[in-house]
Motif scaffolding. Structure first.
Motif, short mmCIF file in Angstrom:
data_model
loop_
_atom_site.label_atom_id
_atom_site.label_comp_id
_atom_site.label_asym_id
_atom_site.label_seq_id
_atom_site.Cartn_x
_atom_site.Cartn_y
_atom_site.Cartn_z
N THR A 79 0.54 4.22 -7.83
CA THR A 79 0.15 2.83 -8.06
C THR A 79 1.06 1.85 -7.31
OG1 THR A 79 1.46 2.84 -10.10
CG2 THR A 79 -0.90 3.22 -10.33
N ASP A 80 2.09 2.35 -6.70
CA ASP A 80 3.02 1.49 -5.96
C ASP A 80 2.83 1.75 -4.47
OD1 ASP A 80 5.11 0.22 -4.73
OD2 ASP A 80 6.64 0.93 -6.15
N GLU A 81 2.26 0.78 -3.78
CA GLU A 81 1.88 1.02 -2.39
C GLU A 81 3.08 1.35 -1.50
OE1 GLU A 81 -1.33 -1.15 -0.97
OE2 GLU A 81 -1.38 -0.01 0.90
N LEU A 92 -5.75 2.24 -14.47
CA LEU A 92 -4.67 1.87 -13.56
C LEU A 92 -5.22 1.70 -12.14
CD1 LEU A 92 -2.03 4.33 -14.93
CD2 LEU A 92 -1.70 1.85 -14.75
N GLU A 93 -4.64 0.77 -11.41
CA GLU A 93 -5.05 0.54 -10.03
C GLU A 93 -4.20 1.38 -9.10
OE1 GLU A 93 -7.46 -1.25 -8.72
OE2 GLU A 93 -8.18 -2.07 -10.63
N THR A 94 -4.86 2.17 -8.29
CA THR A 94 -4.13 2.94 -7.29
C THR A 94 -4.39 2.39 -5.90
OG1 THR A 94 -3.84 5.11 -6.30
CG2 THR A 94 -6.02 4.61 -7.15
N TRP A 95 -3.42 2.55 -5.04
CA TRP A 95 -3.62 2.14 -3.65
C TRP A 95 -4.38 3.21 -2.87
CZ3 TRP A 95 -1.62 5.96 -0.84
CH2 TRP A 95 -0.57 6.72 -1.40
N THR A 102 2.45 8.53 -11.78
CA THR A 102 1.68 7.30 -11.91
C THR A 102 2.33 6.21 -11.05
OG1 THR A 102 1.12 7.94 -14.15
CG2 THR A 102 0.74 5.64 -13.57
N VAL A 151 -6.30 8.21 -11.53
CA VAL A 151 -4.87 8.18 -11.89
C VAL A 151 -4.67 8.37 -13.40
CG1 VAL A 151 -2.76 6.83 -11.70
CG2 VAL A 151 -4.45 6.72 -9.89
#
Lengths: 397, 397
Positions: free
Chosen positions: A82-84, A3-6, A78, A17
């Motif tokens: 992951t939601d900026e 997963l991409e994290t900000w 999560t 994450v």
């Protein structure tokens, strides 16, 4: 796919994450509360999720909420990471790891220790009973276990005072009293029950993940000389009860989906109540360091019995379980000499001392020695899932 | 001299003013709270003493207040019950025993079971290992003990479901699974820690009464067939962990001053940390009834190790103790056949069944059987100090 994290996490951190292990921490000057480790920060859960269940000095109350709530909480976390748009909410609740104290993650109810590594049990049998079959006749029929002392389960970093007690030298007529001379480690993996089970209701193998919340590392310190003298016929007592150290972070089972592997073949086939239901062997790579130097790399995937089988066995007589119950695997030893999880085995009963850096040798632990156990597991997309380290230093008696 | 109370107590009650044992009860429709038994009544302590420490579902908070407060509270209660001017205050707080429910008196922290009767250990050795010395070499050097499951310590009266598990018939190649066929009792005496002790601080024998608050009766139900198969090499586990019943009343040590007697001679002399300090053997006369019929009268005064020695041993390695720790003596067996505290011994391994009323015989327990253990001790002026009964009925698997 990872997963991409900000968040700006350290490269290749095993606390990304996909992990999100739970622990209990105190910020400077603040009371203990629940947190999740992300990179080298701790996220204050009561602040981030606005939920008082996390404003507690142990995870027990959250663990008791059950599987559905665990999964929902993980999904919310999560989402936050992951939601900026959640950045302001999260950043205000992050503490650098270096600025907090870590505590025991749970208030331990009952503590059980198993003996589930075939290599370890075989090694111990060969060392202590060289003229007998190394495994006792029951060993492949049930995960052997015994109760330990839950009141002396301590947080990682707690110093371990060398215990005193009775030992009987082989050539003596009577026992002598004094500090243990054969102080050892046991590198183990621990499982924490979130949802308990009532008296009279065995937990089937298939229900493992409904009850067990997460996984930690355990060092079950052992005084081999005290243990050898006391343990017949009722098992280990003072040789173990002085301290059992656990790592500060509970890695949720949800973070270990990619670590699940098939258990080794069993022969004879276990009784039906111990039949596997899903692959619950776990591919955890442990590492044991003595004064900073790696002395062993025990592979948890080689364990004969899974944690799901252990829980099914523990409850098959109707014994209840409670939130905060901790059960450990027993020493993890792989087939190679440098995969053994205790000094007893690494030095073959103390007869073949380890040679460390600078030519220092060790049979058993000396005062001032520091032992640290770490582990990682496979995560999604090649990522690693890290366990917090369990460490402790030996103080003189 | 026995104290004179203005209360109208049953003649020769073993629950007179010299006893005053503590428990937890619920009046009809009310929440659990602390009480003291007087005759066939329970005195609501929160009401009588106007102290919220007693308005709790366990005695733990009161026990944690320590020896001085225990003694003061006992003196206040004695005052209330011997000064007729207190009659209105006391009478409003008394509940007939028949109108309340009784609960587990403490929230149990760690549970340890010892093995301190020489006759019991000798009997077990003779039955299970007829070709060896009955006592293991360590037996007279230390009080052998092991940790049990604190989560399955249950209140007297809780039904005991016959446990299932693995057992291995002598002529079979492999274990079989099913309900235990050798379900047994163990008549024991339990000791509850009030004031805990920190990690690294052994409790010397002389400090026993600073830490232990009171005494109860324990039935450590045992599935002998499960135990026989599982217990090598790490001791009893599922053969014991399905249930341990305790009596509802904790008799304070202060009520047992007249029961203190010299322990039996020990040979060899124990190591210095186990040397007696004051007479802490206790002259408790136990009685075991099976379906109402007395089958044994175990004499606790014959125990080889005292409860003070057990606590000193339990902590000599630095193990901490906590409020609510329960440790039991192990099966109490006297030298005579009708003084043995388990069916295993009373029927000599099941080979010589007991004959009960109407010619009924028993090897081990059958479904529907009810076992009740009671005890009394000498009090002041010829009075008897009674223990509450611990009872339980066997339900089918």
């Amino acid at each position: 796919m990872a997963l991409e994290t900000w968040l700006d996490l350290p490269e290749d951190t095993p606390f990304g994450v996909a992990n999100l292990p739970y622990g209990v921490f105190s910020p400077r000057g603040g009371p203990p509360r629940a947190g999740v480790r992300v990179g080298n920060h701790v996220l204050d859960l009561a602040a981030a999720l606005d939920d008082p269940v996390f404003a507690r000095p142990s995870l027990n109350e959250f663990l008791a909420t059950g599987r559905q709530r665990w999964t929902e909480t993980r999904a919310r976390l999560t989402g936050l990471l992951t939601d900026e748009r959640e950045r302001p909410r999260v950043e205000g609740a992050l503490h650098p790891l270096a600025e907090v104290s870590l505590h025991l993650p749970v208030e331990v109810a009952d503590y059980v220790d198993f003996y589930a590594s075939e290599q370890h049990a075989t090694n111990v049998g060969r060392i202590f009973r060289p003229d007998s079959e190394p495994l006792t006749p029951n060993w492949k029929h049930l995960p052997i276990g015994y109760h330990g002392r839950s009141g002396t389960v301590v947080a990682s970093g707690t110093p371990v005072v060398r215990p005193s007690g009775q030992r009987k030298p082989p050539d003596a007529d009577a026992p002598v009293f004094g500090p243990s001379r054969r102080l050892d480690i046991e590198a183990e993996v621990g499982f924490v029950v979130g949802t308990g089970s009532p008296l009279g209701s065995p937990v089937p193998v298939k229900d493992f993940a409904e009850h067990v919340f997460g996984v930690c590392l355990v060092n079950d310190w052992s005084a081999r000389d005290l243990q050898a003298w006391e343990y017949v016929p009722l098992g280990p007592f003072l040789g173990k009860s002085f301290a059992t150290s656990v790592s500060p972070w509970l890695v949720p089972l949800d973070a270990l989906e990619h670590a699940r592997v098939a258990p080794p073949p069993r022969d004879p086939e276990p009784l039906p109540y111990l039949a596997d239901a899903g692959d619950w062997a776990l591919d955890l790579a442990l590492e044991v360091r003595l004064n900073g130097e790696v002395v062993s790399r025990p592979p948890f995937a080689t364990m004969y019995w899974t944690a799901a089988q252990m829980l099914a066995h523990l409850t098959i007589n109707g014994a209840s379980t409670r939130t905060g119950d901790l059960y450990a695997s027993g020493t993890v030893s792989g087939p190679e000499r440098d995969q053994f999880g205790s000094l007893l085995e690494l030095t073959w009963g103390g007869r073949e001392p380890l040679t460390l850096a600078d030519g220092v040798t060790r049979g058993f632990l000396e005062d001032g020695d520091e032992v640290t156990i770490t582990a990682t597991a496979p995560g999604p997309g090649g990522e690693r899932i890290g366990f917090g380290e369990v460490t402790g230093r030996i103080l003189p008696a």
